[in-house]
Design a protein around this motif. Structure first.
Motif, mmCIF file in Angstrom:
data_model
loop_
_atom_site.group_PDB
_atom_site.id
_atom_site.type_symbol
_atom_site.label_atom_id
_atom_site.label_comp_id
_atom_site.label_asym_id
_atom_site.label_seq_id
_atom_site.Cartn_x
_atom_site.Cartn_y
_atom_site.Cartn_z
ATOM 1 N N LEU A 16 -0.728 -3.037 -7.926
ATOM 2 C CA LEU A 16 -0.054 -1.760 -7.721
ATOM 3 C C LEU A 16 0.342 -1.161 -9.065
ATOM 4 O O LEU A 16 0.350 0.052 -9.244
ATOM 5 C CB LEU A 16 1.174 -1.955 -6.829
ATOM 6 C CG LEU A 16 1.914 -0.706 -6.364
ATOM 7 C CD1 LEU A 16 1.015 0.171 -5.503
ATOM 8 C CD2 LEU A 16 3.161 -1.109 -5.576
ATOM 9 N N LYS A 33 -1.731 1.429 -10.975
ATOM 10 C CA LYS A 33 -1.647 2.842 -10.605
ATOM 11 C C LYS A 33 -0.394 3.506 -11.169
ATOM 12 O O LYS A 33 -0.238 4.716 -11.068
ATOM 13 C CB LYS A 33 -1.657 2.980 -9.078
ATOM 14 C CG LYS A 33 -2.907 2.415 -8.410
ATOM 15 C CD LYS A 33 -2.807 2.517 -6.897
ATOM 16 C CE LYS A 33 -4.023 1.914 -6.222
ATOM 17 N NZ LYS A 33 -3.930 1.969 -4.735
ATOM 18 N N GLU A 34 0.483 2.696 -11.743
ATOM 19 C CA GLU A 34 1.721 3.226 -12.308
ATOM 20 C C GLU A 34 1.494 3.673 -13.747
ATOM 21 O O GLU A 34 0.490 3.335 -14.369
ATOM 22 C CB GLU A 34 2.817 2.157 -12.234
ATOM 23 C CG GLU A 34 3.183 1.785 -10.807
ATOM 24 C CD GLU A 34 4.072 0.569 -10.710
ATOM 25 O OE1 GLU A 34 4.657 0.352 -9.638
ATOM 26 O OE2 GLU A 34 4.177 -0.182 -11.700
ATOM 27 N N SER A 81 5.735 -2.690 -11.115
ATOM 28 C CA SER A 81 5.249 -3.698 -10.182
ATOM 29 C C SER A 81 4.713 -4.922 -10.912
ATOM 30 O O SER A 81 5.005 -6.063 -10.536
ATOM 31 C CB SER A 81 4.168 -3.104 -9.279
ATOM 32 O OG SER A 81 4.687 -2.032 -8.519
ATOM 33 N N ARG A 119 0.814 -1.211 0.000
ATOM 34 C CA ARG A 119 0.000 0.000 0.000
ATOM 35 C C ARG A 119 0.850 1.264 0.000
ATOM 36 O O ARG A 119 0.346 2.349 -0.277
ATOM 37 C CB ARG A 119 -0.937 -0.008 1.210
ATOM 38 C CG ARG A 119 -2.089 -1.001 1.065
ATOM 39 C CD ARG A 119 -2.946 -1.055 2.301
ATOM 40 N NE ARG A 119 -4.205 -1.760 2.042
ATOM 41 C CZ ARG A 119 -5.101 -2.050 2.979
ATOM 42 N NH1 ARG A 119 -4.887 -1.701 4.242
ATOM 43 N NH2 ARG A 119 -6.215 -2.682 2.651
ATOM 44 N N ASN A 120 2.124 1.099 0.306
ATOM 45 C CA ASN A 120 3.058 2.229 0.254
ATOM 46 C C ASN A 120 3.983 2.127 -0.950
ATOM 47 O O ASN A 120 5.045 2.747 -0.977
ATOM 48 C CB ASN A 120 3.865 2.299 1.551
ATOM 49 C CG ASN A 120 3.113 2.983 2.674
ATOM 50 O OD1 ASN A 120 3.261 4.181 2.894
ATOM 51 N ND2 ASN A 120 2.283 2.228 3.373
ATOM 52 N N GLY A 121 3.573 1.343 -1.949
ATOM 53 C CA GLY A 121 4.306 1.253 -3.198
ATOM 54 C C GLY A 121 5.555 0.403 -3.154
ATOM 55 O O GLY A 121 6.424 0.531 -4.020
ATOM 56 N N LYS A 122 5.662 -0.491 -2.153
ATOM 57 C CA LYS A 122 6.857 -1.320 -2.008
ATOM 58 C C LYS A 122 6.483 -2.799 -2.087
ATOM 59 O O LYS A 122 5.639 -3.263 -1.306
ATOM 60 C CB LYS A 122 7.531 -1.027 -0.666
ATOM 61 C CG LYS A 122 7.897 0.439 -0.473
ATOM 62 C CD LYS A 122 8.409 0.702 0.931
ATOM 63 C CE LYS A 122 8.728 2.184 1.130
ATOM 64 N NZ LYS A 122 9.208 2.463 2.511
#
Length: 251
Positions: free
Chosen positions: A199, A202-203, A210, A163-166
């Motif tokens: 994810l 959203k990129e 991702s 959820r934090n992009g990792k």
């Protein structure tokens, strides 16, 4: 006494029909993963209704509930703890957040069914690791545990990172869990891989990083992947691509 009020309020929503359904759904039969777990028949939405009226209770009350043999009482304790943690994270109160994660860690043996893990691990343990309040090496300790719920806590905790992009930790732990024999772990790993892949939605169109990394992971480990994990992981892919992954066509 606050505990008596809390238990009485919870039982207002109890249903014999739901209790019987939950006993089957959560596999409480002899030799099944939920053996010895007891239910009174309260839905999660109704448990949340009760929780809203008791968000200020202290650790002593939560400890009492977590030590209960009743599943919904442990569920209620964790819902309250998660809501308290959300508030302290919002307020950036790292001291209280540290106390909450320490409490959670001390009582993780009572987080002993998949729904209890899934509603709490990423909000409490995952967030604490993100904020530097716990060393991420703790996840490796959990992943190596013989206890199913410890291993599930580890992989679900990485949802906070996603959820934090990792997604690095999700992929790393998924690798360690490829040979896990438990179907509940196959599902958990597949779920986290799917969330990591999502994810990428959203990129930017030109940098679906991702999605590329998750797909590379699936291809590289295809022969070791449990089918359940694979099916969960590719659920959001376009139909044509999904079918290719199902049969191992990566040309």
């Amino acid at each position: 006494m606050i505990v008596d009020k809390l238990k009485k309020e919870l039982r207002r929503y109890a249903s014999v029909k739901r209790r019987e359904s939950n006993e089957r759904f959560f596999k409480t039969g002899k030799g099944e993963y939920g053996e010895n777990d007891e239910f009174i028949g309260v839905s999660v939405p109704d448990t949340r209704k009760v929780a809203k009226n008791f968000l200020e209770v202290d650790f002593a009350v939560l400890r009492y509930l977590l030590n209960s043999k009743i599943h919904e009482e442990r569920l209620l304790a964790l819902i309250i703890l998660v809501e308290q943690n959300k508030q302290v994270v919002k307020n950036k109160d790292r001291i209280l957040q540290k106390r909450i994660v320490n409490f959670y860690w001390r009582h993780k043996n009572r987080v002993n069914n998949w729904d209890l893990v899934d509603l709490s691990a990423h909000y409490i343990l995952g967030q604490a690791i993100l904020h530097g309040l716990q060393d991420k090496k703790i996840l490796d300790k959990l992943v190596q545990s013989k206890i199913l719920w410890d291993r599930r806590i580890a992989i679900i905790a990485t949802f906070a990172f996603i959820r934090n992009g990792k997604i690095v930790e999700t992929l790393r732990l998924s690798k360690k869990l490829l040979n896990d024999k438990e179907d509940l772990m196959h599902k958990a790993v597949g779920w986290m891989l799917r969330e990591a892949w999502k994810l990428g939605e959203k990129e930017s169109k030109n940098r679906k990083v991702s999605q590329k990394k998750v797909e590379e992971f699936l291809i590289k480990n295809y022969n070791k992947l449990p089918r359940t994990t694979l099916r969960y992981a590719i659920e959001r892919m376009a139909e044509k691509k999904r079918k290719r992954f199902l049969v191992g066509d990566f040309k």
